[in-house]
Design an enzyme around this catalytic site. Structure first.
Site, PDB file in Angstrom:
ATOM      1  N   HIS A 120       0.005   9.412   4.048  1.00  0.00           N
ATOM      2  CA  HIS A 120      -0.712   9.966   2.852  1.00  0.00           C
ATOM      3  C   HIS A 120       0.200  11.069   2.279  1.00  0.00           C
ATOM      4  CE1 HIS A 120      -3.318  11.892  -0.053  1.00  0.00           C
ATOM      5  NE2 HIS A 120      -3.965  10.812  -0.258  1.00  0.00           N
ATOM      6  N   GLU A 151       0.384   5.959  -4.831  1.00  0.00           N
ATOM      7  CA  GLU A 151      -0.177   7.183  -5.051  1.00  0.00           C
ATOM      8  C   GLU A 151       0.865   8.299  -5.579  1.00  0.00           C
ATOM      9  OE1 GLU A 151      -4.445   7.731  -3.362  1.00  0.00           O
ATOM     10  OE2 GLU A 151      -2.934   8.523  -1.982  1.00  0.00           O
TER      11      GLU A 151
END
Ligand code: 13P
Length: 257
Positions: free
Chosen positions: A97, A167
């Site tokens: 992430h 993302e």
């Protein structure tokens, strides 16, 4: 989307909520509305210390961790292994992430975590995405490098377990001066990602699900399904609001009809 792949909605609760009671309340609220969901895989990734409690409430909602270390056990203070996540009931794990990459996590470390998680039986959700876009389009290269380095040495027969989450950091709700990514931005990047993974893994790559994440909301979810080339969505902030998250699930379900 390829035939035979269920779409997927993933919640990344990040470091929320602050108490296990609140976590249970949010989870229970979501459970109530998912009984009619048939075509959508729902994955919730709470802070790992809530996994043991939440696993008791639903078999339909799958659970995941937000990270898992590569070591099998031993002197790794503060870490949790993929095997531990699996043993407590987790089936997915978010890896790489951008909030962890910002803290120094490298592609090499993510690669070790992906391999160890697969060995532990987990399905890794590999996050890739550029921090900003530039006129020279070098952001394509940064995503290409992330994919090449993070998926290096992953066996072809396991690659179908990997979910790739695009993302773009500039679109994430907590990024200062953020702005929205459009379904067109997502479509362009998902085509690019598909090309890279099919060059690397051949026909098996068609089984990989690609999802979009970055300020996903119930307002734009439908547009991402229609025009963004995605097999699912990864929601942060919206996943902490049960009503909004349920709406996103329903939109996903409707888009699969
Ligand atoms: P937001 O939906 O809050 O932008 O978070 C996206 C994200 O980082 C999910 O992993």
């Amino acid at each position: 989307m390829q035939a035979g792949k269920n779409k997927i909605i993933i919640a990344n609760w990040k470091m929320n909520p602050l108490t296990s009671k609140e976590a249970e309340k949010l989870f229970q609220h979501i459970i109530k509305s998912v009984s009619l969901v048939k075509r959508t895989a729902i994955v919730i990734c709470p802070p790992s210390l809530y996994l043991a409690k939440l696993r008791k409430f639903s078999r339909k909602i799958l659970l995941g961790a937000q990270d898992a270390f590569w070591g099998e056990g031993g002197p790794f203070t503060g870490e949790i292994s993929g095997e531990m996540v699996y043993n407590i009931g987790g089936r997915y794990v978010i890896l790489g992430h951008s909030e962890r990459r910002a803290g120094g996590e490298t592609n090499g470390e993510v690669n070790k975590k992906i391999k160890a998680s697969l060995t532990a039986g987990l399905r890794p959700i590999l996050c890739v995405g550029e921090t900003m876009r530039d006129a020279n389009h070098s952001y394509f290269n940064s995503v290409k490098n992330q994919l090449a380095e993070c998926l290096d040495g992953v066996k072809k027969d396991l690659i179908h377990k990997v979910v790739i989450a695009y993302e773009p950091v500039w679109a994430i709700s907590s990024t200062p001066n953020r702005h929205d990514a459009t379904p067109a931005d997502s479509l362009e990047m998902t085509i690019f990602i598909r090309k890279i993974i099919s060059d690397k893994f051949g026909a098996e790559a068609s089984k990989i699900r690609i999802v979009y994440g970055g300020s996903v909301s119930e307002k734009d979810a439908g547009d991402f399904f229609k025009n963004g080339g995605v097999d699912g969505l990864l929601a942060g902030k919206a996943s902490l609001d049960a009503k909004k998250f349920i709406e996103i699930i329903k939109i996903c379900e409707a888009s699969s009809r």
